[in-house]
Motif scaffolding. Sequence first.
Motif, PDB file in Angstrom:
ATOM      1  N   THR A 150       0.813  -1.216   0.000  1.00 37.91           N
ATOM      2  CA  THR A 150       0.000   0.000   0.000  1.00 37.91           C
ATOM      3  C   THR A 150       0.844   1.261   0.000  1.00 37.91           C
ATOM      4  OG1 THR A 150      -0.138   0.056   2.434  1.00 37.91           O
ATOM      5  CG2 THR A 150      -1.851  -1.173   1.250  1.00 37.91           C
ATOM      6  N   GLU A 151       2.101   1.177   0.440  1.00 38.01           N
ATOM      7  CA  GLU A 151       2.952   2.359   0.544  1.00 38.01           C
ATOM      8  C   GLU A 151       3.495   2.791  -0.821  1.00 38.01           C
ATOM      9  OE1 GLU A 151       5.713   1.133   4.209  1.00 38.01           O
ATOM     10  OE2 GLU A 151       5.120  -0.465   2.831  1.00 38.01           O
ATOM     11  N   ASP A 152       3.765   4.063  -0.959  1.00 39.89           N
ATOM     12  CA  ASP A 152       4.493   4.552  -2.127  1.00 39.89           C
ATOM     13  C   ASP A 152       5.963   4.163  -2.006  1.00 39.89           C
ATOM     14  OD1 ASP A 152       2.288   5.748  -3.339  1.00 39.89           O
ATOM     15  OD2 ASP A 152       2.558   7.599  -2.184  1.00 39.89           O
ATOM     16  N   VAL A 153       6.573   3.849  -3.122  1.00 35.69           N
ATOM     17  CA  VAL A 153       7.974   3.440  -3.139  1.00 35.69           C
ATOM     18  C   VAL A 153       8.854   4.689  -3.200  1.00 35.69           C
ATOM     19  CG1 VAL A 153       9.690   2.045  -4.335  1.00 35.69           C
ATOM     20  CG2 VAL A 153       7.284   1.331  -4.337  1.00 35.69           C
ATOM     21  N   PRO A 154       9.870   4.804  -2.324  1.00 36.07           N
ATOM     22  CA  PRO A 154      10.752   5.981  -2.380  1.00 36.07           C
ATOM     23  C   PRO A 154      11.389   6.146  -3.759  1.00 36.07           C
ATOM     24  CG  PRO A 154      11.137   4.722  -0.376  1.00 36.07           C
ATOM     25  CD  PRO A 154      10.221   3.891  -1.220  1.00 36.07           C
ATOM     26  N   ALA A 155      11.574   7.378  -4.179  1.00 40.02           N
ATOM     27  CA  ALA A 155      12.099   7.652  -5.520  1.00 40.02           C
ATOM     28  C   ALA A 155      13.490   7.077  -5.717  1.00 40.02           C
ATOM     29  CB  ALA A 155      12.106   9.164  -5.763  1.00 40.02           C
ATOM     30  N   ASP A 156      14.284   6.985  -4.639  1.00 36.62           N
ATOM     31  CA  ASP A 156      15.652   6.488  -4.763  1.00 36.62           C
ATOM     32  C   ASP A 156      15.758   4.991  -4.487  1.00 36.62           C
ATOM     33  OD1 ASP A 156      15.062   6.602  -2.076  1.00 36.62           O
ATOM     34  OD2 ASP A 156      16.960   7.543  -1.474  1.00 36.62           O
ATOM     35  N   PHE A 157      14.642   4.315  -4.360  1.00 37.02           N
ATOM     36  CA  PHE A 157      14.676   2.886  -4.072  1.00 37.02           C
ATOM     37  C   PHE A 157      15.182   2.138  -5.302  1.00 37.02           C
ATOM     38  CE2 PHE A 157      12.741  -1.286  -2.956  1.00 37.02           C
ATOM     39  CZ  PHE A 157      13.208  -1.381  -1.658  1.00 37.02           C
ATOM     40  N   PRO A 158      16.113   1.185  -5.132  1.00 33.78           N
ATOM     41  CA  PRO A 158      16.737   0.560  -6.306  1.00 33.78           C
ATOM     42  C   PRO A 158      15.824  -0.346  -7.122  1.00 33.78           C
ATOM     43  CG  PRO A 158      17.487  -0.489  -4.288  1.00 33.78           C
ATOM     44  CD  PRO A 158      16.718   0.722  -3.875  1.00 33.78           C
ATOM     45  N   VAL A 159      14.769  -0.849  -6.494  1.00 32.86           N
ATOM     46  CA  VAL A 159      13.860  -1.760  -7.195  1.00 32.86           C
ATOM     47  C   VAL A 159      12.619  -0.978  -7.619  1.00 32.86           C
ATOM     48  CG1 VAL A 159      12.456  -3.842  -6.985  1.00 32.86           C
ATOM     49  CG2 VAL A 159      14.720  -3.744  -5.927  1.00 32.86           C
ATOM     50  N   LYS A 160      12.246  -1.089  -8.868  1.00 32.77           N
ATOM     51  CA  LYS A 160      11.115  -0.348  -9.403  1.00 32.77           C
ATOM     52  C   LYS A 160       9.832  -1.153  -9.234  1.00 32.77           C
ATOM     53  CE  LYS A 160      14.136   2.641 -10.555  1.00 32.77           C
ATOM     54  NZ  LYS A 160      14.352   3.782  -9.641  1.00 32.77           N
ATOM     55  N   MET A 161       8.889  -0.586  -8.521  1.00 28.47           N
ATOM     56  CA  MET A 161       7.606  -1.249  -8.307  1.00 28.47           C
ATOM     57  C   MET A 161       6.573  -0.195  -7.960  1.00 28.47           C
ATOM     58  SD  MET A 161       8.237  -3.005  -4.556  1.00 28.47           S
ATOM     59  CE  MET A 161       9.962  -3.404  -4.799  1.00 28.47           C
ATOM     60  N   VAL A 162       5.328  -0.608  -7.949  1.00 25.37           N
ATOM     61  CA  VAL A 162       4.233   0.294  -7.614  1.00 25.37           C
ATOM     62  C   VAL A 162       3.371  -0.358  -6.544  1.00 25.37           C
ATOM     63  CG1 VAL A 162       4.180   1.358  -9.893  1.00 25.37           C
ATOM     64  CG2 VAL A 162       2.774  -0.655  -9.454  1.00 25.37           C
TER      65      VAL A 162
END
Length: 247
Positions: A150-162
């Motif tokens: 449910t959380e938004d993924v941080p912009a600098d997080f290395p893994v891309k997901m939604v």
Amino acid sequence: MGDALSAGTISLDAHGGDAIEAYLARPDGDERRGGVVFIHHMPGYDRASKEIVRRFAELGYDAIGPNLHYREAPGAAPDDAAAASRAAGGVPDDRLIGDVGAAAAYLRALPTSNGKVGVIGHCSGGRQTVLAACNLDVDAAVDCYGAFVTEDVPADFPVKMVPLKDQLPSLRCPLLGLFGNDDQHPSPDAVDELERLLQESGKTYDFHRYDDAGHAFFSVDRPSYRVAAANDGWERITDFFAANLGS
């Protein structure tokens, strides 16, 4: 229940027709039983993940764990394969659905299958478990502290997901959730939001939260391991799959 089983690496025809590595463990005997797909954590298809697959076989299930990082680094050590996967942005959601769907189909094609399959995952595998349960015909799902459901993924997080909030109305099976109250991803607030969304969609779920437990409290080889939470969690997983998979 006996503890005799067979286990080893197989080739699995997965998403896009790719042949990937998977670890299969099965109890001895020809009785009909349910199956379990184990989705490994981001650190990869490692020894601890294979031990969990064998544990489900000891519990009486045909169990399989696909190597989700195989395409990025065939034959590489788990840490190297995980690093390659991170560098590529992680496992794409459509590929995850295809790989887990192929693993579930493999289990259902076994002569011992009773037709029922559950899915379970920890950490990134927890989120991917929810994703799979919203898109595949499975009979039970266990989310062990899955981040970014449910959380938004941080912009600098290395893994891309939604986040998966828009997919939760499509959840196709009962969901067991196990979470640590000291975790940050998912935080207690994120777990509250997930519970609210499941309630609004009329889904069947059972959540348990543990004090003095953070992320990865099931991991026996990490400082994060919490004996009481992990033991209680395993009891709940065992009962949940027994009730929903018929073994």
